[in-house]
Design an enzyme around this catalytic site. Structure first.
Site, PDB file in Angstrom:
ATOM      1  N   HIS A 465       0.836  -1.200   0.000  1.00 46.08           N
ATOM      2  CA  HIS A 465       0.000   0.000   0.000  1.00 46.08           C
ATOM      3  C   HIS A 465       0.879   1.260   0.000  1.00 46.08           C
ATOM      4  O   HIS A 465       0.735   2.136  -0.859  1.00 46.08           O
ATOM      5  CB  HIS A 465      -0.918  -0.026   1.227  1.00 46.08           C
ATOM      6  CG  HIS A 465      -1.795   1.170   1.358  1.00 46.08           C
ATOM      7  ND1 HIS A 465      -3.135   1.144   1.046  1.00 46.08           N
ATOM      8  CD2 HIS A 465      -1.538   2.449   1.754  1.00 46.08           C
ATOM      9  CE1 HIS A 465      -3.655   2.339   1.249  1.00 46.08           C
ATOM     10  NE2 HIS A 465      -2.705   3.152   1.683  1.00 46.08           N
ATOM     11  N   GLU A 466       1.780   1.328   0.958  1.00 48.21           N
ATOM     12  CA  GLU A 466       2.623   2.527   1.063  1.00 48.21           C
ATOM     13  C   GLU A 466       3.523   2.660  -0.167  1.00 48.21           C
ATOM     14  O   GLU A 466       3.807   3.763  -0.624  1.00 48.21           O
ATOM     15  CB  GLU A 466       3.459   2.503   2.344  1.00 48.21           C
ATOM     16  CG  GLU A 466       2.636   2.463   3.644  1.00 48.21           C
ATOM     17  CD  GLU A 466       1.520   3.506   3.709  1.00 48.21           C
ATOM     18  OE1 GLU A 466       1.643   4.556   3.040  1.00 48.21           O
ATOM     19  OE2 GLU A 466       0.523   3.269   4.416  1.00 48.21           O
ATOM     20  N   HIS A 469       1.670   4.499  -2.869  1.00 48.80           N
ATOM     21  CA  HIS A 469       1.767   5.955  -2.700  1.00 48.80           C
ATOM     22  C   HIS A 469       3.144   6.433  -3.154  1.00 48.80           C
ATOM     23  O   HIS A 469       3.282   7.458  -3.817  1.00 48.80           O
ATOM     24  CB  HIS A 469       1.587   6.335  -1.225  1.00 48.80           C
ATOM     25  CG  HIS A 469       0.178   6.260  -0.723  1.00 48.80           C
ATOM     26  ND1 HIS A 469      -0.872   6.906  -1.332  1.00 48.80           N
ATOM     27  CD2 HIS A 469      -0.349   5.632   0.363  1.00 48.80           C
ATOM     28  CE1 HIS A 469      -1.986   6.675  -0.642  1.00 48.80           C
ATOM     29  NE2 HIS A 469      -1.693   5.896   0.377  1.00 48.80           N
ATOM     30  N   HIS A 472       3.581   6.671  -6.881  1.00 49.53           N
ATOM     31  CA  HIS A 472       2.825   7.825  -7.374  1.00 49.53           C
ATOM     32  C   HIS A 472       3.666   9.093  -7.202  1.00 49.53           C
ATOM     33  O   HIS A 472       3.711   9.959  -8.071  1.00 49.53           O
ATOM     34  CB  HIS A 472       1.521   7.934  -6.569  1.00 49.53           C
ATOM     35  CG  HIS A 472       0.437   8.717  -7.236  1.00 49.53           C
ATOM     36  ND1 HIS A 472      -0.691   9.126  -6.570  1.00 49.53           N
ATOM     37  CD2 HIS A 472       0.293   9.163  -8.505  1.00 49.53           C
ATOM     38  CE1 HIS A 472      -1.473   9.784  -7.395  1.00 49.53           C
ATOM     39  NE2 HIS A 472      -0.905   9.821  -8.574  1.00 49.53           N
TER      40      HIS A 472
HETATM   41 ZN    ZN Z   1      -2.944   5.194   1.956  1.00 49.83          ZN
END
Ligand code: ZN
Length: 673
Positions: A465-466, A469, A472
């Protein structure tokens, strides 16, 4: 040399940092930024993007990155001295940014830039940044005059107070609750929880077990306590917190009423019909009817599954647990028993396969294959010797760097997050292109006794998940600071790249590469994978429907006129319309709903499911083309990761997927197809 003032270095000098650097650096940087603001709004600076950016963005970014370093270090390597330095500087930093965001002189100048004939010829990213800036000035009250402006400022201050009061009341009410019981009454509850409760009672001078409403005690009691009476007592206490059933000083009822009134008034001052309408302006969903339709759609799809989940739970509770009538305080208990009954497998057993070096290797291989990048270990100054630094290369060039701080330790804040240290920016001060730097922070159990750290499957999902980010932020090709990477991305779409990455953690070919048993080096066996997968969908219908209920309550509360005076009534109405489980008459969940009253989620609770729908649908493109399909990976990188906030997420999504988002893949991933 004060490392907070060193702007020439590509990486901050974390090793040289001392708490005493904070005050002098912030003094100097704030003074520079203040002076820059005054200069920027003066006639000496022409109204064009480059001039404004050179004069204002450079010193403001310098302040931001120094402050970012302080905030980061306070979160990962806290000391009393650093906490003091942070607390002293914080109000001044907040004050400066509040004034900057509502400065009417600056607003006027930015407006001249945006409305000039030259603006039409600017690159799209810059036009988007300008439009965002104007919108934020307007929403920040920069267009208001006279009494309206005064009232707006008063409302802002009062709303901040009320939010804080809400949180404080809830915390005080929670802290105040205690129940002393005979440890023998806690049958079924794990031994370590009983021991902690007994030690807690001893510390309070009592020979008993002390139960509280804090999660480490509350959750296991509701999950495991065999005593129905004990579960009922704790359940009731927890759902009446900060309400009219407790001390008046902590009752949040009036706080919520005033807050919802003021939000409504704020929206009307800015020319909107409701707070929901205002709150949705900068979001991807845009308007309340869109959110309403989204919630109605998800509700309709989830309900049959929730009904089935509930029927299964009731049957199990009657047949196996002898609970003929499933009371609210039985639900968590019976669900946990059902989960163990259906999916008996030890998480300890699973964890032996997720050895940290193998997980990282598998993750890096995946992103290298999908996004045509390579991850290389590198060196940089760090704040703890367990922190590692890596570079991301693409097409023979270094494009970004990231710090990986994986393990829990004293002085480090809990949770996991990605944070920006440097953002990609074509600097206007002649220093060329600034490359992104990211922090990836988790709180995994550290390695012990010479063995690699073992992660749980949830830990692996968190890491992916991290990393989503992080990609991105790091792979952006946008040169405009305000819209590069995660900057300028709509709030309800910000979780798209991160949730997208989570999906890979449920795929057999990926798990094969992510796992190596700590003793044997063997990858995860198929039967264990099947069990993991089966447990993924347990009670998803009930879970999704509960999310819909909260989202519908939130939206109605912030859309309907007069809602402030009937908050509990709205909660009850929504429960009757949406849920398959009736809330008990004493339940006051709004009074403890921190997301809406003490967090950033007002008229935004739908955002959780919204981003999940987008990410599931995006991932489905990989399911269709092949998990490791390079062409699909290239499209994801180019159309979503690289474009950042330079255009709307809907445009990026459509460019990637060839059509608008659909809900089907999300339902399938929830086991609700
Ligand atoms: Zn998040």
């Amino acid at each position: 040399m004060n490392p907070l003032l060193d702007t020439a270095a590509e990486c901050p000098d974390f090793a040289a940092f001392r708490a005493e650097h904070v005050a002098p650096a912030i003094d100097e940087l704030l003074a520079d930024a203040e002076a820059a603001l005054e200069h920027a709004v003066s006639p000496a600076v022409p109204a064009d993007c480059d001039s404004l950016s050179r004069v204002l963005d450079v010193p403001v970014e310098r302040l931001r990155r120094a402050w970012g370093m302080v905030v980061h270090l306070q979160a990962v390597a806290d000391t009393p001295a650093l906490r003091d330095a942070h607390a002293q500087a914080l109000p001044r930093i907040t004050d400066f940014h509040t004034r900057l965001g509502a400065d009417r002189r600056l607003f006027a100048k930015v407006k001249v830039v945006a409305e000039s004939p030259a603006a039409a010829g600017l690159p799209p990213a810059r036009r988007k940044a300008l439009a965002d800036a104007l919108r934020d000035f307007r929403l920040g009250g920069a267009e208001l005059d006279g009494l309206a402006r005064e009232r707006f400022t008063t409302i802002q201050a009062r709303m901040a107070e009320l939010s804080q009061q809400f949180g404080k009341n809830l915390l005080d009410a929670t802290d105040d609750y205690e129940l002393y019981v005979d440890p023998a009454a806690m049958a079924g509850v794990p031994a370590h929880v009983v021991e902690a409760a007994t030690a807690d009672a001893h510390a309070h001078g009592r020979d008993a077990a002390r139960l509280t409403l804090h999660a480490p005690c509350l959750v296991p009691v509701l999950q495991y306590a065999e005593s129905r009476a004990l579960r009922e007592t704790i359940y009731r206490a927890n759902h009446m917190l900060a309400s009219e059933f407790g001390p008046a000083a902590w009752d949040n009822t009036a706080v919520m009423r005033e807050l919802v009134h003021l939000r409504d008034e704020e929206a009307r001052l800015l020319g909107y019909e409701s707070y929901a309408q205002l709150a949705l302006v900068p979001k991807m969903a845009r308007t309340p009817p869109t959110v309403e339709r989204f919630i109605a759609d998800a509700t309709g799809r989830a309900r049959p599954h929730a009904e089935r989940d509930l029927a299964g739970l009731r049957r199990f509770a009657t047949e196996q647990l002898g609970l003929a009538e499933l009371e609210p305080w039985d639900r968590t208990f019976a669900s946990e028993k059902l989960r163990q009954h259906r999916f008996a497998f030890g998480s300890d057993e699973l964890q032996q396969y997720f050895t940290e070096p193998q997980v990282l290797l598998g993750l890096f291989e995946l992103i290298e294959a999908l996004f045509d990048v390579s991850v290389r270990p590198a060196t940089a100054a760090v704040w703890h010797d367990s922190v590692r630094f890596f570079e991301l290369h693409r097409a023979g060039q270094r494009v970004a760097g990231f710090y990986l701080d994986l393990y829990a330790r004293p002085g480090k804040q809990s949770g996991a997050w990605m944070d920006e240290t440097r953002s990609r920016w074509r600097r206007p001060d002649g220093r060329g292109l600034q490359r992104p730097l990211a922090h990836l922070v988790c709180n995994f159990a550290p390695p012990r006794a010479g063995r690699p750290a073992l992660l749980s499957h949830d830990d692996v999902i968190t890491l992916f998940h991290e990393f989503g980010h992080g990609l991105h932020h790091m792979l952006t090709q946008v040169d405009e600071l305000a819209v590069s990477g995660i900057a300028g991305v709509e709030w309800d779409a910000a979780e798209l790249p991160s949730q997208f990455m989570e999906n890979f953690c449920w795929e057999w070919p990926v798990l094969q590469r992510l796992t190596a048993h700590v003793d044997t080096g063997q990858p995860l066996p198929r039967d264990l994978f099947e069990k993991l997968l089966a447990a993924r969908h347990f009670q998803r219908g009930l879970h999704v429907l509960r999310g819909c209920e909260y989202a519908a309550f939130d939206l109605r509360l912030h859309s309907e006129s007069g809602a402030a005076d009937r908050i509990q009534a709205i909660a009850d109405e929504v429960n009757r319309e949406i849920a398959v489980l009736r809330n008990p008459p004493f339940m006051r969940y709004p009074n403890a709903f921190s997301h809406l009253f003490d967090g950033g989620y007002a008229a935004g609770y739908y955002g959780y499911a919204w981003a999940e729908v987008l990410s599931a649908d995006a991932f489905a493109a990989f399911e269709e083309a092949g998990l490791f399909d390079r062409e699909t990976g290239r499209r994801w990188r180019e159309q979503v990761l690289e474009t950042g906030g330079s255009r709307s997420t809907l445009e990026s999504f459509v460019a990637f997927r060839g059509r608008e988002p659909r809900i089907d893949a999300w339902l399938r991933h929830q086991g609700m197809a």
